[in-house]
Scaffold this active site. Structure first.
Site, PDB file in Angstrom:
ATOM      1  CG  HIS A 204      -3.604  -2.488  -5.210  1.00 58.70           C
ATOM      2  ND1 HIS A 204      -4.468  -2.182  -6.216  1.00 58.70           N
ATOM      3  CD2 HIS A 204      -4.037  -1.808  -4.114  1.00 58.70           C
ATOM      4  CE1 HIS A 204      -5.383  -1.341  -5.760  1.00 58.70           C
ATOM      5  NE2 HIS A 204      -5.155  -1.105  -4.495  1.00 58.70           N
TER       6      HIS A 204
HETATM    7  C1  UD1 Z   1      -3.070   1.626  -0.293  1.00 56.33           C
HETATM    8  C2  UD1 Z   1      -4.508   1.815   0.187  1.00 56.33           C
HETATM    9  C3  UD1 Z   1      -5.473   1.303  -0.876  1.00 56.33           C
HETATM   10  C4  UD1 Z   1      -5.182   1.934  -2.224  1.00 56.33           C
HETATM   11  C5  UD1 Z   1      -3.721   1.671  -2.577  1.00 56.33           C
HETATM   12  C6  UD1 Z   1      -3.313   2.258  -3.908  1.00 56.33           C
HETATM   13  C7  UD1 Z   1      -4.798   1.661   2.624  1.00 56.33           C
HETATM   14  C8  UD1 Z   1      -5.294   0.816   3.733  1.00 56.33           C
HETATM   15  N1  UD1 Z   1      -4.764   1.063   1.421  1.00 56.33           N
HETATM   16  O1  UD1 Z   1      -2.833   0.233  -0.374  1.00 56.33           O
HETATM   17  O2  UD1 Z   1      -6.789   1.629  -0.508  1.00 56.33           O
HETATM   18  O3  UD1 Z   1      -6.017   1.366  -3.223  1.00 56.33           O
HETATM   19  O4  UD1 Z   1      -2.900   2.237  -1.555  1.00 56.33           O
HETATM   20  O5  UD1 Z   1      -2.067   1.762  -4.300  1.00 56.33           O
HETATM   21  O6  UD1 Z   1      -4.468   2.805   2.849  1.00 56.33           O
HETATM   22  N2  UD1 Z   1       5.115  -0.022  -0.787  1.00 56.33           N
HETATM   23  C9  UD1 Z   1       6.321   0.227  -1.404  1.00 56.33           C
HETATM   24  N3  UD1 Z   1       6.510   1.443  -1.962  1.00 56.33           N
HETATM   25  C10 UD1 Z   1       5.575   2.421  -1.927  1.00 56.33           C
HETATM   26  C11 UD1 Z   1       4.362   2.157  -1.278  1.00 56.33           C
HETATM   27  C12 UD1 Z   1       4.128   0.933  -0.730  1.00 56.33           C
HETATM   28  O7  UD1 Z   1       7.190  -0.624  -1.468  1.00 56.33           O
HETATM   29  O8  UD1 Z   1       5.832   3.505  -2.476  1.00 56.33           O
HETATM   30  C13 UD1 Z   1       4.891  -1.350  -0.185  1.00 56.33           C
HETATM   31  C14 UD1 Z   1       5.173  -1.291   1.294  1.00 56.33           C
HETATM   32  O9  UD1 Z   1       6.130  -2.191   1.624  1.00 56.33           O
HETATM   33  C15 UD1 Z   1       3.837  -1.616   1.943  1.00 56.33           C
HETATM   34  C16 UD1 Z   1       3.007  -2.217   0.836  1.00 56.33           C
HETATM   35  O10 UD1 Z   1       3.575  -1.765  -0.391  1.00 56.33           O
HETATM   36  O11 UD1 Z   1       3.959  -2.465   3.025  1.00 56.33           O
HETATM   37  C17 UD1 Z   1       1.597  -1.748   0.911  1.00 56.33           C
HETATM   38  O12 UD1 Z   1       1.537  -0.330   0.976  1.00 56.33           O
HETATM   39  P1  UD1 Z   1       0.357   0.405   1.785  1.00 56.33           P
HETATM   40  O13 UD1 Z   1       0.445   1.844   1.554  1.00 56.33           O
HETATM   41  O14 UD1 Z   1       0.302  -0.081   3.179  1.00 56.33           O
HETATM   42  O15 UD1 Z   1      -0.963  -0.123   1.122  1.00 56.33           O
HETATM   43  P2  UD1 Z   1      -1.345  -0.330  -0.391  1.00 56.33           P
HETATM   44  O16 UD1 Z   1      -1.433  -1.784  -0.641  1.00 56.33           O
HETATM   45  O17 UD1 Z   1      -0.502   0.450  -1.341  1.00 56.33           O
END
Ligand code: UD1
Length: 350
Positions: A204
């Site tokens: 991820h």
């Molecule tokens: C975040 C953290 C990372 C952690 C990870 C655990 C930051 C910079 N990164 O990364 O350190 O290891 O969480 O998972 O804070 N999305 C969904 N549904 C959700 C959540 C996210 O669809 O419930 C999608 C969104 O479209 C988003 C993408 O996943 O754009 C990434 O989500 P984001 O929270 O920005 O970062 P993570 O990659 O999850």
């Protein structure tokens, strides 16, 4: 003591489970969920499975570019802090929710306690590394999982109010292990898995998912392995895989993200873990499962030093070779504390 805790992303729900339990036995906790993770299987399932009290407020920030996501959180957390004026703000790990909490509280001159302080990858291209560095420099109480973390802080001139407490994730794992032990592993049956005869994989990190070349090499390695690969897919990776129309071979099972207890069951019974997650590298070690880390560096260097984890990056051949040949060390020294870190955190807050 009045505490405001901020969580927002999956690993923080796990860490807060241990600390909230200890904290609420003696003090008043107000739990803020930023809403960074919002899908049922990325958020609610953890509150249910880990028996975490529901958040007192959910800021509902959702996804977005780093600046705007962090900015919306900052505004929401500041409002909560101005109303509640807690004795401490508690933040966990290295996500944008961590950084927003640290900034909001420190600008209001409210004391900040950072749980999992001092971790470094020394790679400033990682958003998490920026979050760690800034958060540690703004924190008033730095609660570290290891001596390495203390040395990292010392190298940046931070030596006051720094304590080694161990890792709160081990507290949670021990709690979960007892529950998983007393239940048949339903997830194993559902996925048709046999003990120690499959690989568990997760990807991820933005460095892997946002670069199709890297991700496609990792996926190509999964397709080339000779045993079942169970791959719970983070939404970020799912989007890229779907857009690229990548086809897994039949032995590669893409599944939705799983809850914490199911994950513990899957890790415990796996032959090998392939991951770019920080938490999973440690959970693999504590459950005595060898791990290959799909990155060029790790913050959890001790797991590599003791011979249970190895860095394989995103090169297909390197991953395949290591998956076939990596043999962990014979011994498993104690790493990251004794499983009672949360109580130590609360003692220090007091
Ligand atoms: C975040 C953290 C990372 C952690 C990870 C655990 C930051 C910079 N990164 O990364 O350190 O290891 O969480 O998972 O804070 N999305 C969904 N549904 C959700 C959540 C996210 O669809 O419930 C999608 C969104 O479209 C988003 C993408 O996943 O754009 C990434 O989500 P984001 O929270 O920005 O970062 P993570 O990659 O999850």
């Amino acid at each position: 003591m009045k505490v405001v805790s901020v969580v927002g992303a999956r690993p923080q729900f796990v860490k807060a489970a241990a600390v909230s339990r200890e904290l609420r036995a003696r003090h008043d906790e107000f739990l803020v969920h930023t809403g960074q993770h919002y899908d049922y299987e990325m958020s609610d399932v953890f509150f249910e499975g880990l028996e975490i009290p529901p958040p007192d407020v959910n800021l509902g920030v959702g996804s977005g570019p780093h600046g705007s996501q962090t900015g919306v959180m900052l505004k929401g957390i500041e409002e909560v802090l101005m109303l509640r004026r807690p004795d401490w703000l508690i933040i966990y790990g290295d996500t944008n929710s961590t950084l927003a909490g640290a900034l909001a509280a420190s600008k209001l001159s409210l004391p900040v306690a950072h749980i999992e302080a001092g971790l470094r990858s020394f790679n400033r291209r990682m958003p998490e590394e920026i979050n760690r560095v800034v958060t540690d420099h703004l924190s008033n109480l730095l609660l570290c999982p290891s001596d390495t973390a203390v040395s990292n802080l010392a190298a940046e001139g931070i030596s006051q109010n720094v304590h080694v407490v161990g890792d709160v994730m081990l507290d949670v794992l021990n709690w979960a292990r007892r529950r998983v032990d007393t239940r048949p592993a339903e997830v194993m049956n559902r996925l048709g898995l046999r003990e120690k005869s499959y690989v568990l994989a997760t990807v991820h990190r933005s460095e892997n998912t946002d670069d199709w070349t890297r991700l496609s090499h990792i996926l190509c390695a999964f397709n080339s392995l000779d045993e079942p690969v169970v791959f719970p897919v983070h939404p970020r990776a799912r989007r890229v895989i779907t857009a690229a129309q990548w086809q897994p071979k039949p032995h590669v099972k893409l599944v939705d993200p799983v809850g914490y207890l199911e994950m513990v069951a899957l890790v415990r019974s796996a032959r090998l873990i392939l991951t770019d997650s920080g938490g999973l590298q440690k959970e693999a070690y504590w459950l005595r499962v060898p791990c290959l880390t799909l990155r060029e560096e790790t913050e959890w260097v001790e797991t590599v030093q003791v011979g249970w984890n190895t860095l394989v990056g995103s090169d297909s051949e390197r991953i395949i070779q290591a998956a076939r040949s990596f043999v962990p060390a014979n011994s498993c020294p104690v790493l990251y504390g004794d499983g009672y870190a949360a109580g130590k955190c609360v003692d220090l807050l007091e």
